[in-house]
Design an enzyme around this catalytic site. Sequence first.
Site, PDB file in Angstrom:
ATOM      1  CB  SER A 174       4.731  -1.426  12.331  1.00  0.00           C
ATOM      2  OG  SER A 174       4.265  -0.104  12.520  1.00  0.00           O
ATOM      3  N   GLY A 195       2.626  -0.973   4.413  1.00  0.00           N
ATOM      4  CA  GLY A 195       2.606   0.445   4.059  1.00  0.00           C
ATOM      5  C   GLY A 195       4.022   0.970   3.889  1.00  0.00           C
ATOM      6  N   GLY A 196       4.532   1.623   4.926  1.00  0.00           N
ATOM      7  CA  GLY A 196       5.833   2.304   4.866  1.00  0.00           C
ATOM      8  C   GLY A 196       6.953   1.459   4.287  1.00  0.00           C
ATOM      9  CG  ASN A 227      -1.726   1.235   1.387  1.00  0.00           C
ATOM     10  OD1 ASN A 227      -1.830   2.014   0.445  1.00  0.00           O
ATOM     11  ND2 ASN A 227      -2.324   1.435   2.560  1.00  0.00           N
ATOM     12  CD1 TRP A 228       3.849   1.008  -2.521  1.00  0.00           C
ATOM     13  CD2 TRP A 228       3.821   1.867  -4.587  1.00  0.00           C
ATOM     14  NE1 TRP A 228       4.632   0.208  -3.314  1.00  0.00           N
ATOM     15  CE2 TRP A 228       4.645   0.705  -4.589  1.00  0.00           C
ATOM     16  CE3 TRP A 228       3.659   2.565  -5.787  1.00  0.00           C
ATOM     17  CZ2 TRP A 228       5.280   0.242  -5.740  1.00  0.00           C
ATOM     18  CZ3 TRP A 228       4.298   2.105  -6.937  1.00  0.00           C
ATOM     19  CH2 TRP A 228       5.098   0.960  -6.907  1.00  0.00           C
ATOM     20  CE  LYS A 229      -0.013   3.590   4.697  1.00  0.00           C
ATOM     21  NZ  LYS A 229      -0.242   3.790   6.110  1.00  0.00           N
ATOM     22  N   GLY A 283       1.888   2.483  10.808  1.00  0.00           N
ATOM     23  CA  GLY A 283       2.819   3.606  10.677  1.00  0.00           C
ATOM     24  C   GLY A 283       3.480   4.033  11.970  1.00  0.00           C
ATOM     25  CD  GLU A 340      -3.289   5.569   6.558  1.00  0.00           C
ATOM     26  OE1 GLU A 340      -3.274   5.628   5.322  1.00  0.00           O
ATOM     27  OE2 GLU A 340      -2.324   5.171   7.237  1.00  0.00           O
ATOM     28  CG  HIS A 362      -6.092   1.775   5.081  1.00  0.00           C
ATOM     29  ND1 HIS A 362      -5.719   2.734   5.998  1.00  0.00           N
ATOM     30  CD2 HIS A 362      -5.004   0.990   4.902  1.00  0.00           C
ATOM     31  CE1 HIS A 362      -4.454   2.527   6.340  1.00  0.00           C
ATOM     32  NE2 HIS A 362      -3.999   1.467   5.695  1.00  0.00           N
ATOM     33  CD  GLU A 393      -3.789  -2.570   7.370  1.00  0.00           C
ATOM     34  OE1 GLU A 393      -2.655  -2.784   6.962  1.00  0.00           O
ATOM     35  OE2 GLU A 393      -4.415  -1.538   7.111  1.00  0.00           O
TER      36      GLU A 393
HETATM   37  C1  PEP Z   1      -1.101   0.260   6.071  1.00  0.00           C
HETATM   38  O1  PEP Z   1      -1.266   1.452   5.946  1.00  0.00           O
HETATM   39  O2  PEP Z   1      -1.887  -0.538   5.555  1.00  0.00           O
HETATM   40  C2  PEP Z   1       0.054  -0.205   6.840  1.00  0.00           C
HETATM   41  C3  PEP Z   1       0.058  -1.421   7.254  1.00  0.00           C
HETATM   42  O3  PEP Z   1       1.022   0.737   7.081  1.00  0.00           O
HETATM   43  P1  PEP Z   1       2.452   0.469   7.793  1.00  0.00           P
HETATM   44  O4  PEP Z   1       3.012  -0.789   7.201  1.00  0.00           O
HETATM   45  O5  PEP Z   1       3.259   1.672   7.442  1.00  0.00           O
HETATM   46  O6  PEP Z   1       2.197   0.339   9.249  1.00  0.00           O
END
Ligand code: PEP
Length: 259
Positions: free
Chosen positions: A213, A234-235, A9-11, A173, A97, A95, A167
Amino acid sequence: MRAALVVANWKMHGTVVEARALAAQVRDGLKRPRGIEVVLCPPFTALAAVAEALAGSAIGLGAQNCHWETSGAFTGEVSPAMLAEHGCRLVILGHSERRQQFQETDAQINLKVRAAFAHGLTPLLCVGESAQERSQGLTFNIVEGQLRAGLAGLSPEALGRCLVAYEPVWAIGTGVNATPAQASEVHGYLRGLLSELASKEIAQFIRILYGGSVKPENAGALLREPEIDGALVGGASLQAQTFLGIVKKAAFRGGNPKE
Ligand code: PEP
């Protein structure tokens, strides 16, 4: 064993040029993925470029959201038909967010899940509790409510084609991941609910990913849990080498003694 799936997930990161380069690096680092499926979800603006970079590879394309209507006066929205036209096979829905920052409701998420199916996309439904909800002992209530509402009205056959991601909001994040035991407990609970909603047999096929994370350093322990079928990243998906490090752990989760 369910085939592991790792979704990036590049957001809201990356210009078209950057996205194309990152997709090409991931593609080149994963010439013949074995025992693993990988899907990249870039921003909408980079879908065409990433589709081009991934053409002919085993890596799939996905999106981070969609509207539930096929077309219409919905300024700023993107429909599932538009995503399908770009070659997306999956769409992340619900998600945290989007729930928190854009006030998406369970009812809207359910409409999106149904619309995704109607256009041949696989919905990846995200559920998860906040830190406060966990500390109040509400984790199971929250994920149950989100799962039931998000998948409401689907046939057992459609349920069998869904993907779910647990999640925890406090892990997204933050650098603090759920422990393998914490994640596994919730995944087991979700699979129990899916057995009830579909059937025990169908629930055994549904992949439940963990997100929050995930990094190469913790991916091995998380993905070795039998209930964790992959990761939503994500990150750590924004650097090819880091993402490929996670993919490698997922591919060997069946028990490479060196892992
Ligand atoms: C996400 O946004 O789906 C996610 C898991 O982010 P991160 O890996 O950065 O915690």
